[in-house]
Structure formats: structure tokens, C-alpha cells
Design an enzyme around this catalytic site. Sequence first.
Site, PDB file in Angstrom:
ATOM      1  N   HIS A  23      -5.932 -19.411  -1.701  1.00  0.00           N
ATOM      2  CA  HIS A  23      -6.268 -18.386  -0.701  1.00  0.00           C
ATOM      3  C   HIS A  23      -7.162 -19.040   0.340  1.00  0.00           C
ATOM      4  O   HIS A  23      -8.345 -19.273   0.097  1.00  0.00           O
ATOM      5  CB  HIS A  23      -7.000 -17.212  -1.349  1.00  0.00           C
ATOM      6  CG  HIS A  23      -7.322 -16.098  -0.399  1.00  0.00           C
ATOM      7  ND1 HIS A  23      -7.370 -14.776  -0.800  1.00  0.00           N
ATOM      8  CD2 HIS A  23      -7.615 -16.076   0.918  1.00  0.00           C
ATOM      9  CE1 HIS A  23      -7.673 -14.010   0.222  1.00  0.00           C
ATOM     10  NE2 HIS A  23      -7.840 -14.796   1.293  1.00  0.00           N
ATOM     11  N   HIS A  25      -7.906 -19.256   4.821  1.00  0.00           N
ATOM     12  CA  HIS A  25      -7.610 -18.846   6.194  1.00  0.00           C
ATOM     13  C   HIS A  25      -7.740 -20.066   7.108  1.00  0.00           C
ATOM     14  O   HIS A  25      -8.831 -20.635   7.237  1.00  0.00           O
ATOM     15  CB  HIS A  25      -8.580 -17.751   6.637  1.00  0.00           C
ATOM     16  CG  HIS A  25      -8.448 -16.487   5.844  1.00  0.00           C
ATOM     17  ND1 HIS A  25      -7.582 -15.477   6.192  1.00  0.00           N
ATOM     18  CD2 HIS A  25      -9.047 -16.088   4.693  1.00  0.00           C
ATOM     19  CE1 HIS A  25      -7.657 -14.504   5.301  1.00  0.00           C
ATOM     20  NE2 HIS A  25      -8.541 -14.858   4.384  1.00  0.00           N
ATOM     21  N   LYS A 106       1.468 -11.052   1.418  1.00  0.00           N
ATOM     22  CA  LYS A 106       0.076 -10.594   1.314  1.00  0.00           C
ATOM     23  C   LYS A 106      -0.015  -9.123   1.726  1.00  0.00           C
ATOM     24  O   LYS A 106       0.475  -8.731   2.780  1.00  0.00           O
ATOM     25  CB  LYS A 106      -0.824 -11.444   2.209  1.00  0.00           C
ATOM     26  CG  LYS A 106      -2.289 -11.005   2.245  1.00  0.00           C
ATOM     27  CD  LYS A 106      -2.966 -11.143   0.879  1.00  0.00           C
ATOM     28  CE  LYS A 106      -4.430 -10.731   0.934  1.00  0.00           C
ATOM     29  NZ  LYS A 106      -5.285 -11.785   1.471  1.00  0.00           N
ATOM     30  N   HIS A 143      -5.090  -7.888  -1.381  1.00  0.00           N
ATOM     31  CA  HIS A 143      -6.495  -7.669  -1.032  1.00  0.00           C
ATOM     32  C   HIS A 143      -6.856  -6.354  -1.713  1.00  0.00           C
ATOM     33  O   HIS A 143      -6.527  -5.263  -1.232  1.00  0.00           O
ATOM     34  CB  HIS A 143      -6.691  -7.581   0.474  1.00  0.00           C
ATOM     35  CG  HIS A 143      -8.131  -7.397   0.866  1.00  0.00           C
ATOM     36  ND1 HIS A 143      -8.842  -8.341   1.577  1.00  0.00           N
ATOM     37  CD2 HIS A 143      -9.006  -6.386   0.612  1.00  0.00           C
ATOM     38  CE1 HIS A 143     -10.081  -7.915   1.746  1.00  0.00           C
ATOM     39  NE2 HIS A 143     -10.200  -6.722   1.173  1.00  0.00           N
ATOM     40  N   HIS A 183      -9.625 -12.677  -4.692  1.00  0.00           N
ATOM     41  CA  HIS A 183     -11.083 -12.690  -4.510  1.00  0.00           C
ATOM     42  C   HIS A 183     -11.784 -11.557  -5.267  1.00  0.00           C
ATOM     43  O   HIS A 183     -12.478 -10.715  -4.689  1.00  0.00           O
ATOM     44  CB  HIS A 183     -11.478 -12.677  -3.041  1.00  0.00           C
ATOM     45  CG  HIS A 183     -10.700 -11.743  -2.144  1.00  0.00           C
ATOM     46  ND1 HIS A 183     -10.471 -10.430  -2.443  1.00  0.00           N
ATOM     47  CD2 HIS A 183     -10.099 -11.959  -0.945  1.00  0.00           C
ATOM     48  CE1 HIS A 183      -9.774  -9.874  -1.469  1.00  0.00           C
ATOM     49  NE2 HIS A 183      -9.543 -10.784  -0.552  1.00  0.00           N
ATOM     50  N   ASP A 253     -10.777 -18.156  -0.278  1.00  0.00           N
ATOM     51  CA  ASP A 253     -10.948 -17.178   0.798  1.00  0.00           C
ATOM     52  C   ASP A 253     -11.870 -17.732   1.880  1.00  0.00           C
ATOM     53  O   ASP A 253     -12.633 -16.996   2.512  1.00  0.00           O
ATOM     54  CB  ASP A 253     -11.478 -15.842   0.268  1.00  0.00           C
ATOM     55  CG  ASP A 253     -11.377 -14.720   1.296  1.00  0.00           C
ATOM     56  OD1 ASP A 253     -10.602 -14.872   2.266  1.00  0.00           O
ATOM     57  OD2 ASP A 253     -12.078 -13.696   1.156  1.00  0.00           O
TER      58      ASP A 253
END
Length: 361
Positions: A23, A25, A106, A143, A183, A253
Site C-alpha cells: 500500500h 501512494h 481499491k 479503506h 492500514h 500507506d
Amino acid sequence: MADSGNSSKPIDTITLPWASDFHCHLRQGAMMETVTPMVEQGGVRTVLAMPNLTPPLTTAQMAYDYGKDLQQLAPKVKFILTLYLNPDLTPEEINKAAKLGITAVKMYPSGVTTNSDWGVVDLKMYYKTFHAMQENNMVLCLHGECPSDAEKGICILNAEERFLDTLRELHKDFPRLRIVLEHATTKAAVECVKSLGETVGCTITAHHLFITVDDWAGQPHHFCKPVAKFPDDRKALREVVMSGHPRFFLGSDSAPHPRKAKQGEKPAAGVFTTPILIPLLATLFEKLGCLDKLEAFVSTHGRGFYQLPAANSNTAEGSITLVRTANGVPAAYNVAGSDVDGDTVVPFMSGQELAWQIKAD
């Protein structure tokens, strides 16, 4: 491989297969160009790239093209690509994505985090899509928070726990669909995942293993979604990692934002750990007395859940060696590119010192 963290004689080196981060970004534009090469710097060579760009990655072709852009910036890294769950993501598009090698979808509840305004309101409308994913052996990444709603008594401190019934229902309705609760931040989430079947996994970030609510209240560079919770919740995260449970694995994350976005009137949600990730975790695992569990958490369990070839130090991907030496975390990293000229991104533990460093080739 590391000796046990309980060994009476401290070790000075740890050799691990290159880590896998399920995970991360990596953004777009100047920020993407800045942080993507840092993936290897942090000890990672397999990374699941998030799709919440502007616009989000809603089609197989968009995700495929994004992967090519990332590959140019970090040729040695394997990028696992994801699609953003949205009403136009039909079973036909899922079939196309699977043929292009796209691994995951996702799900963002609408409005809960960065670039989630296109997110989900009603999961039932996606059941045909989930069925297609199950048939194509894809992974649904969640999420796991409900949107805040004062009338329903939902806020950022209980939004994850209130989401867990949805996870249970999805697993019941799609028992062969691999689902990742991403997360996790609560004891309730840990216990929920442990209670479910082998097709449900869970990622844990580095920063949630360090911080609690007191650490982000008033500290924008520790603010993320989901927010860190209470000491008992952090204890549960640490205990499941220390136990070596095979369905809990690394998903950083890591979410970079320009300093001005983090320190504005409404700080952006995200903690940036990419360039320090594995030394950061080694520092904590040693403190917890579980260095012997580090390799499984960062290199083994996640690859098993995602059905990737096992990582070991003898494969072509090779290994990394951590050495015990003071490793100062930079105060900030410069962001390249004219659109954010002169801006910086502040890492987790900015200006502090880690106990481990990746040995240079």
C-alpha cells in the site's frame, strides 16, 4: 536473516530479501517523479500503487499507463497496479484489467480521505463487479472506514470499528474473493481479521506501530486517515506483528504531500515513510524484541497473500543488508519540478535518528 530479537548478543547486520510494500501512494507529476525513485532507497522492490490520483485510475488502460510511467522512474521495482472502484467499473472492465495484469481494486468510502470524493456510497451496487473480481482471482483492497456522520454517532475515532460489519458481510457473500483490510488501526480490526477466513488479509503501516492519538493531535505531519487511535489499539497492532500472524503484512500507506498542504488551515491526511521504511521498521522491531519477525512481515506474508513468488536472498532480485549505524532522518526532501518549485515533503520522524541503515552497494 535476522537472529531473534531476544538474543543476548546484539547483532550488527540484518540481511533480508528486498521488501514488499502492499500500500503506497506514489502520486503524479512532480511528486511522483520525486518519491517513486525513493521506493528502493527505503528497501522495497515490490509496491502496490494506489489509484486515488486526480483524476482517479478508473479504467484498466489508465492503470496500465500509470504503471508504465512509474516503471520509467524506477526500472528495478515491480509495480502492482490497482483500479479505483467506481460505478463505471463493470465486470467487462474487470475482465480487461485482469488480462492486462492489474491485480487489485481499491474501495474508498466517499469522502473519507485524500481524493475519495469519487468513492463508494453503497457497496451492494458493486456485487456484480466483486463477482467478476472473484472469478478473475483479483484482490479487493478496502479503506475500512465509514464516513463521519454525527447523527449515526460516527467520527474518525470509531469509523474503522463501525466498518467491520461490512467486512464480515463482504467475506460471507464472496468467500473466495481475496480481501485486504488496509492500514488497520484498532484492536477491533485485528480481532475481526483474525476471526475470518484465509481469504481475508490485513496491512499495517509503520507509523501506526509507532504513534497514538496524542502524537497526531496538533502535529499535522502525523495526521493520516485512518487516524492513529489509543494505546491499547497500538498494543494490539504490535502484538499481532510480534506473533508473526501470516495474514498481517506491510502496507506503508506512505502518502506524501507538500509541506504547505500539511501545514495549512486543513492539513492533508498522509504520513510519508517511503525513503526510510525498512530501517524505520527494523528500529521498532528491535525495540519490541522481534527482529526475527521482520523478514516475514516485510518480505514474506504479503507476497504469499498476493500469490507472488516467494522472496529470498538467493533470487535474481537479491537482498538488502541493514547495518547498525546512526541514520539521521532528513528534516525534509525537496520536491522536483516547476509546478511545486521550492516546496518540500516532510518525512515521518523528521530530524530524528534511526538505529539501522541500508548498506550501500
